[in-house]
Design an enzyme around this catalytic site. Structure first.
Site, PDB file in Angstrom:
ATOM      1  N   CYS A   9      33.276 -99.920  -1.053  1.00 40.33           N
ATOM      2  CA  CYS A   9      34.265-100.956  -0.724  1.00 40.33           C
ATOM      3  C   CYS A   9      33.599-102.072   0.080  1.00 40.33           C
ATOM      4  O   CYS A   9      33.874-103.258  -0.134  1.00 40.33           O
ATOM      5  CB  CYS A   9      35.445-100.362   0.049  1.00 40.33           C
ATOM      6  SG  CYS A   9      36.573 -99.355  -0.941  1.00 40.33           S
ATOM      7  N   ASP A  32      21.211 -99.560  -8.263  1.00 36.67           N
ATOM      8  CA  ASP A  32      21.151 -98.418  -7.351  1.00 36.67           C
ATOM      9  C   ASP A  32      19.921 -98.575  -6.455  1.00 36.67           C
ATOM     10  O   ASP A  32      18.847 -98.964  -6.937  1.00 36.67           O
ATOM     11  CB  ASP A  32      21.057 -97.120  -8.163  1.00 36.67           C
ATOM     12  CG  ASP A  32      21.306 -95.887  -7.332  1.00 36.67           C
ATOM     13  OD1 ASP A  32      20.527 -95.638  -6.379  1.00 36.67           O
ATOM     14  OD2 ASP A  32      22.262 -95.161  -7.623  1.00 36.67           O
ATOM     15  N   HIS A  48      39.757 -99.045  -4.587  1.00 33.31           N
ATOM     16  CA  HIS A  48      39.204 -97.746  -4.198  1.00 33.31           C
ATOM     17  C   HIS A  48      39.977 -96.602  -4.854  1.00 33.31           C
ATOM     18  O   HIS A  48      41.190 -96.510  -4.728  1.00 33.31           O
ATOM     19  CB  HIS A  48      39.259 -97.585  -2.679  1.00 33.31           C
ATOM     20  CG  HIS A  48      38.675 -96.291  -2.218  1.00 33.31           C
ATOM     21  ND1 HIS A  48      37.344 -96.158  -1.911  1.00 33.31           N
ATOM     22  CD2 HIS A  48      39.230 -95.071  -2.037  1.00 33.31           C
ATOM     23  CE1 HIS A  48      37.106 -94.911  -1.550  1.00 33.31           C
ATOM     24  NE2 HIS A  48      38.236 -94.234  -1.622  1.00 33.31           N
ATOM     25  N   ASN A  89      29.774 -88.746 -11.486  1.00 30.38           N
ATOM     26  CA  ASN A  89      29.560 -87.515 -10.725  1.00 30.38           C
ATOM     27  C   ASN A  89      30.817 -87.244  -9.912  1.00 30.38           C
ATOM     28  O   ASN A  89      31.270 -88.110  -9.161  1.00 30.38           O
ATOM     29  CB  ASN A  89      28.367 -87.659  -9.778  1.00 30.38           C
ATOM     30  CG  ASN A  89      27.058 -87.770 -10.520  1.00 30.38           C
ATOM     31  OD1 ASN A  89      26.863 -87.112 -11.534  1.00 30.38           O
ATOM     32  ND2 ASN A  89      26.171 -88.603 -10.028  1.00 30.38           N
ATOM     33  N   GLY A  95      26.530 -83.588  -7.184  1.00 27.61           N
ATOM     34  CA  GLY A  95      25.667 -84.399  -6.338  1.00 27.61           C
ATOM     35  C   GLY A  95      26.287 -85.710  -5.885  1.00 27.61           C
ATOM     36  O   GLY A  95      25.579 -86.605  -5.441  1.00 27.61           O
ATOM     37  N   HIS A 102      32.617 -94.239  -9.379  1.00 24.77           N
ATOM     38  CA  HIS A 102      31.567 -95.135  -9.858  1.00 24.77           C
ATOM     39  C   HIS A 102      30.874 -94.527 -11.067  1.00 24.77           C
ATOM     40  O   HIS A 102      30.734 -93.325 -11.190  1.00 24.77           O
ATOM     41  CB  HIS A 102      30.558 -95.472  -8.756  1.00 24.77           C
ATOM     42  CG  HIS A 102      29.880 -94.298  -8.131  1.00 24.77           C
ATOM     43  ND1 HIS A 102      30.508 -93.454  -7.235  1.00 24.77           N
ATOM     44  CD2 HIS A 102      28.614 -93.824  -8.264  1.00 24.77           C
ATOM     45  CE1 HIS A 102      29.654 -92.525  -6.841  1.00 24.77           C
ATOM     46  NE2 HIS A 102      28.498 -92.724  -7.459  1.00 24.77           N
TER      47      HIS A 102
END
Length: 118
Positions: A9, A32, A48, A89, A95, A102
């Site tokens: 966020c 990333d 969110h 994930n 993990g 996302h």
């Protein structure tokens, strides 16, 4: 809706720096900081949601926007023909470290197979 303590966020709001790759009115994609492939881009919703399940249940159209943005990222990164992986994930065993839904877009090299670690 945003969560004030959520890292993603804060990134979407511009409070934490990122390297943007793609964005539109509903999603934001950025590189990333710990890439697991030559191309590793995260696609997040501007709203969110804790995980992909919550997102799918609450706003399936927004989930589709994330996937379509992932396809666009692959096109922009030049990996649409060679192949790419899109991954959500969810949960500790997967993990997940950031509790904001996302999508990982990975490619640009052979990724190997999925499976158990060790």
């Amino acid at each position: 809706m945003t969560e004030p303590e959520c890292l993603f966020c804060k990134i979407v709001a511009g409070d934490v720096p990122s390297t943007p790759v793609y964005e539109n009115g509903t999603v934001y994609a950025f590189r990333d900081i710990n890439p697991q492939a030559r191309v590793h881009v995260l696609v997040v919703s501007r709203q969110h949601y804790e995980d992909a399940g919550a997102l799918a249940g609450d706003d399936p159209a927004l989930l589709a926007d994330l996937v379509l943005a992932g396809v666009e990222v692959a096109r922009q990164e030049g990996i649409e023909r060679s192949g790419y992986r899109m991954v959500f994930n969810t949960g500790e065993d997967a993990g997940r470290t950031v509790f904001h839904a996302h999508l990982h877009v990975l490619g640009g090299e052979g990724l190997g197979l999925f499976g158990r670690v060790g």
